[in-house]
Design an enzyme around this catalytic site. Structure first.
Site, PDB file in Angstrom:
ATOM      1  N   TYR A 165      -4.695  52.912 -10.596  1.00  0.00           N
ATOM      2  CA  TYR A 165      -3.757  51.794 -10.703  1.00  0.00           C
ATOM      3  C   TYR A 165      -3.993  50.735  -9.622  1.00  0.00           C
ATOM      4  CZ  TYR A 165      -0.369  53.574 -14.095  1.00  0.00           C
ATOM      5  OH  TYR A 165       0.257  53.992 -15.225  1.00  0.00           O
ATOM      6  N   LYS A 215      -5.379  66.992 -10.842  1.00  0.00           N
ATOM      7  CA  LYS A 215      -6.444  67.424 -11.741  1.00  0.00           C
ATOM      8  C   LYS A 215      -7.674  67.661 -10.843  1.00  0.00           C
ATOM      9  CE  LYS A 215      -7.928  67.954 -15.978  1.00  0.00           C
ATOM     10  NZ  LYS A 215      -7.650  69.167 -16.706  1.00  0.00           N
ATOM     11  N   ASP A 275      -2.718  69.038 -16.726  1.00  0.00           N
ATOM     12  CA  ASP A 275      -2.577  69.312 -18.165  1.00  0.00           C
ATOM     13  C   ASP A 275      -1.708  70.547 -18.389  1.00  0.00           C
ATOM     14  OD1 ASP A 275      -4.746  70.479 -16.883  1.00  0.00           O
ATOM     15  OD2 ASP A 275      -5.911  70.745 -18.703  1.00  0.00           O
ATOM     16  N   ASP A 295       3.061  58.801 -13.943  1.00  0.00           N
ATOM     17  CA  ASP A 295       3.513  57.929 -15.021  1.00  0.00           C
ATOM     18  C   ASP A 295       3.635  58.731 -16.323  1.00  0.00           C
ATOM     19  OD1 ASP A 295       4.330  55.569 -16.066  1.00  0.00           O
ATOM     20  OD2 ASP A 295       2.372  54.610 -16.133  1.00  0.00           O
TER      21      ASP A 295
END
Ligand code: NAP
Length: 419
Positions: free
Chosen positions: A158, A228, A282, A306
């Site tokens: 971002y 992740k 995930d 987000d």
């Protein structure tokens, strides 16, 4: 304080911060800047303002609102997207609230929301997800969700470090990556866009610090670092490692890891400890559904945060309900999680609860806990009596379908009843 473009309210006083202790000093009649925002911002902004005024008055205070502009309203008035005065007014007054701002996809200007967060260094985006009685949900046990997500707000993909396909800049970066860094077999031939994902120790640690401090102050059981890092080892993996390091260095007396919980306490969490654990992003998205009650405070990076907070929001009634606030050093800018939903703009139709509850977060930051509780109780009473906007009405049997403004009036009535 004077601004070229903004009218300062005649009455009301400024909120100030003690530079040494960082403590806020909040008068009973603070000046609070408000951006109504684009699209449905013109519906939810004024509705939330009425409810916040009622809660302030019911607790012996008043708010002097200072209208400031960004997005379409700023283009209409000043021919620019984000006037300097808007940013200065928020910085000077310490606490503000905004509705959603539209960001064009692909071409056009960059996100004004991201720009505001960066200009004001609002590094923590805090999104509580809790269930209110009477709110319909797609899951069997929505009350199991009582989670607060701390989303890092200034880094990650971002950060806006990206180059468009076909430009000289992207070609330069491609050559650097291939020729100097040796990744010569990764990027396919032909047009390519390239972005950079910075994750710093500084950015990670100040975010995780906020999350652990919140967990301590609010008697929470755990802080989960969501990443992740199995794939993006040196960015998301580093976030996890720096997060654990911070917990041990600064909060070693009150935190334990999940391993320690099992090895030293046989899985029974001692009352005075907070468990710091981590989950891969995930897996976390499915655990939110399957083991909801195991999660409490979450600390994560910008993009994961987000996705996760929208998904969590869906479990407790959807975007019409989900509040948020951005925090920096001595600064709070409250804003709902949802966007500007242009198709409903100006229809007096959408749910203003997310913006109202964002105002509750802002009041709590100001120390107005009584006004915050009144807002929560009045919203809960309104919804559990079946007075709802279209989004919740389509999910329940019966109930009264109200316009945005009518719903806000009901919440105000309930504030008067409960006060
Ligand atoms: P969105 O504006 O959040 O709307 C998506 C859907 O969520 C709506 O169609 C509606 O669903 C539901 N929804 C959102 N707000 C609601 C409310 N107050 N009450 C009831 N339902 C609500 O997301 P988007 O369409 O992806 O984004 C539109 C624009 O907003 C984009 O320009 C985006 O960049 C911007 N945006 C801004 C912010 C921000 O300012 N912080 C955040 C996110 C997106 P149904 O149609 O199913 O009822």
């Amino acid at each position: 304080m004077s601004y070229d473009q903004i009218e300062v309210p005649a009455d009301g006083e400024k909120i100030t911060v003690d530079e040494e202790t960082g403590e806020l000093s909040v008068p009973d009649n603070p000046i609070i800047p408000i951006i109504h925002g684009d699209g449905i911002g013109t519906d939810v902004g004024p509705a939330a303002q009425k409810v916040l005024d009622a809660a302030a008055e019911a607790t012996g205070r008043s708010v002097s609102w200072m209208r400031v502009y960004a997005g379409a309203s700023a283009r209409d008035k000043y021919d620019e997207n984000l006037p300097v005065d808007t940013v200065s007014a928020i910085r000077d007054h310490r606490v503000a609230i905004k509705g959603p701002l539209t960001t064009p996809v692909g071409a056009g200007f960059r996100s004004l929301n991201v720009a505001l967060r960066k200009k004001l260094d609002l590094y923590a985006n805090v999104r509580p997800t809790y269930h209110l009685d009477g709110v319909p949900s797609p899951v069997k046990n929505p009350a199991a969700m009582d989670m607060v997500t701390f989303r890092e707000n200034t880094e990650d993909v971002y950060a806006g470090i990206e180059w468009e396909a076909g430009t000289d800049e992207v070609q330069k970066v491609k050559e650097f990556v291939e020729e100097e860094m040796g990744h010569d077999d990764v990027i396919h031939d032909g047009p390519v866009g390239i972005g950079i994902k910075p994750i710093t120790e500084f950015g990670t640690k100040r975010l995780v610090r906020e999350a652990i401090e919140y967990a301590i102050e609010n008697d929470r059981d755990s802080v989960t670092l969501v990443h992740k890092g199995n794939i993006m080892k040196f960015t998301e993996g580093a976030f996890r490692d720096w997060g654990y390091e911070l917990a041990e260095e600064e909060f070693g007396d009150v935190t334990i890891t999940e391993d320690e919980l099992w090895e030293e306490y046989d899985g029974e969490k001692p009352e005075d400890k907070i468990v710091v654990k981590d989950r891969i992003a995930d897996n976390m998205l499915q655990q939110l559904l399957t083991r909801t009650a195991d999660y409490d405070v979450i600390a994560t990076m910008n993009l994961n945060g987000d996705y996760m907070s929208d998904a969590a929001g869906a479990q407790i009634g959807g975007l019409g309900i989900a509040p948020g606030a951005n925090f920096g050093e001595g600064l709070c800018l409250a804003e709902p999680v949802h966007g500007s939903a242009p198709k409903y703009a100006g229809e007096d139709k959408v749910n203003p609860t997310a913006m109202i509850l964002s105002g509750r977060l802002m009041f709590e930051y100001m120390g107005w806990k009584d006004a915050g509780k009144l807002i929560r109780d009045a919203v809960e009473k309104t919804i559990s009596e079946g007075d709802v906007t279209y989004d919740l009405h389509r999910q329940i049997e019966g109930g009264n379908k109200l316009a945005t403004s009518e719903y806000a009036e009901k919440v105000v009535e309930n504030i008067h009843e409960l006060a």
